[in-house]
Design a protein around this motif. Structure first.
Motif, PDB file in Angstrom:
ATOM      1  N   ARG A 187      18.754  36.434 -19.052  1.00 29.64           N
ATOM      2  CA  ARG A 187      17.280  36.444 -19.583  1.00 29.64           C
ATOM      3  C   ARG A 187      16.566  37.639 -18.933  1.00 29.64           C
ATOM      4  O   ARG A 187      16.634  37.750 -17.550  1.00 29.64           O
ATOM      5  CB  ARG A 187      16.293  34.891 -19.276  1.00 29.64           C
ATOM      6  N   ASN A 249      15.427  27.516 -13.688  1.00 27.79           N
ATOM      7  CA  ASN A 249      15.643  26.452 -14.852  1.00 27.79           C
ATOM      8  C   ASN A 249      14.561  26.097 -15.885  1.00 27.79           C
ATOM      9  O   ASN A 249      14.966  26.121 -16.922  1.00 27.79           O
ATOM     10  CB  ASN A 249      16.655  25.313 -14.497  1.00 27.79           C
ATOM     11  N   ARG A 252      13.930  28.369 -18.717  1.00 29.58           N
ATOM     12  CA  ARG A 252      15.519  28.621 -19.178  1.00 29.58           C
ATOM     13  C   ARG A 252      15.214  29.132 -20.907  1.00 29.58           C
ATOM     14  O   ARG A 252      16.112  29.749 -21.321  1.00 29.58           O
ATOM     15  CB  ARG A 252      16.146  27.559 -19.379  1.00 29.58           C
ATOM     16  N   PHE A 253      14.217  28.757 -21.350  1.00 33.51           N
ATOM     17  CA  PHE A 253      14.148  29.234 -22.785  1.00 33.51           C
ATOM     18  C   PHE A 253      12.976  30.142 -22.896  1.00 33.51           C
ATOM     19  O   PHE A 253      12.488  30.393 -24.033  1.00 33.51           O
ATOM     20  CB  PHE A 253      13.440  28.001 -23.784  1.00 33.51           C
ATOM     21  N   THR A 255      12.525  34.309 -22.398  1.00 35.84           N
ATOM     22  CA  THR A 255      12.927  35.858 -22.066  1.00 35.84           C
ATOM     23  C   THR A 255      12.184  36.658 -23.267  1.00 35.84           C
ATOM     24  O   THR A 255      11.427  36.228 -24.247  1.00 35.84           O
ATOM     25  CB  THR A 255      14.441  35.790 -22.693  1.00 35.84           C
TER      26      THR A 255
END
Length: 267
Positions: A187, A249, A252-253, A255
């Motif tokens: 990412r 984390n 984590r989604f 980027t």
């Protein structure tokens, strides 16, 4: 976010000897990561790494001129050898040379482009090569590029710097798209720090005075605070906590994003 949210992670922080870079390195270590300091300031960088080691963190120092391809190869190899892996890059190294547009010097523009744009690009290149499947680290990871609020506002006397930090923003987004499409497992995001009273930040305030845009440093700083809805300058810890989040984390989604850490100055 847990106190040790980065336990087991291995990071390289460029420009990590002082200022925002050193603060991010300390925050990463506090969150459980092992941290390699990369900088051209060898003595200061070793001291910063030494202070991290005193807290119990696994750490080291590598001399790194971010404009040099070969030094990036060496730095990544040293990070993997010292820390036992590599899955976080903080692309923090950068320079700012203040100038009114009417007084711009070609050599100053080229120097900022070399450090801020080329240095960031090379960092992502070598991180991808190491972190992607089959790379020398090969476990994926996260990259945080340090842009600036200067990429989002029209602030006088920093046209060249603003241009380079705008480029960092664009490069971040393209790199994030490539990494996703090619399955690298990496990412990439960027931060837009507001003005922080580090050596670089205070030099800008002095330069603003020299350019005739403020009567004194206090007035220059006050002008920035006045433009900031939260009513204060940034602190290195503000930037460090945001960087830790983007590496964790919990992000984590996320980027290809730019996170303003500027007290609302760039809204």
């Amino acid at each position: 976010m847990g106190e040790k949210s980065l336990a087991g992670r291995k990071a390289l922080v460029t420009g990590g000897a002082r200022g925002i870079g050193a603060a991010i390195a300390a925050a990463l270590a506090n969150a459980g990561a092992s941290v390699m300091i990369g900088d051209i300031l060898a003595d200061l960088g070793k001291q910063t790494a030494g202070r991290l080691a005193e807290t119990g963190a696994k750490t080291g120092f590598v001399e790194l001129n971010v404009t040099d391809d070969a030094q990036w190869e060496t730095a990544v190899a040293a990070t993997i050898a010292t820390l036992g892996g590599y899955d976080i890059l903080i692309n923090n190294a950068g320079i700012e040379i203040t100038s009114l547009v009417v007084d711009l010097k070609a050599e100053d523009l080229r120097r900022m482009c070399d450090v801020n744009i080329v240095g960031t690009g090379l960092g992502m290149k070598h991180a991808f090569r190491a972190m992607r499947p089959g790379g020398s680290a090969g476990a994926g990871g996260a990259i945080v590029n340090i842009a600036s609020v200067a990429a989002t506002i029209a602030f006088p006397a920093i046209a060249g710097y603003s241009g380079t930090k705008s480029a960092v923003d664009r490069m971040t987004r393209v790199a994030a798209m490539e990494a996703g499409k090619l399955g690298y497992g990496v990412r990439i995001n960027c931060l837009y720090p507001g003005l922080v009273p580090t050596d670089m930040g205070m030099q800008l305030a002095n330069d603003i005075v020299a350019a005739g845009l403020a009567p004194d440093v206090a007035a220059a700083v006050a002008s920035v605070v006045e433009q900031t809805p939260l009513g204060r300058l940034g602190e290195v810890g503000d930037m460090a906590d945001a960087a830790v989040f983007l590496c964790s984390n919990e992000a984590r989604f996320i980027t290809g994003a730019g996170l303003p850490v500027d007290g609302g100055m760039g809204m």
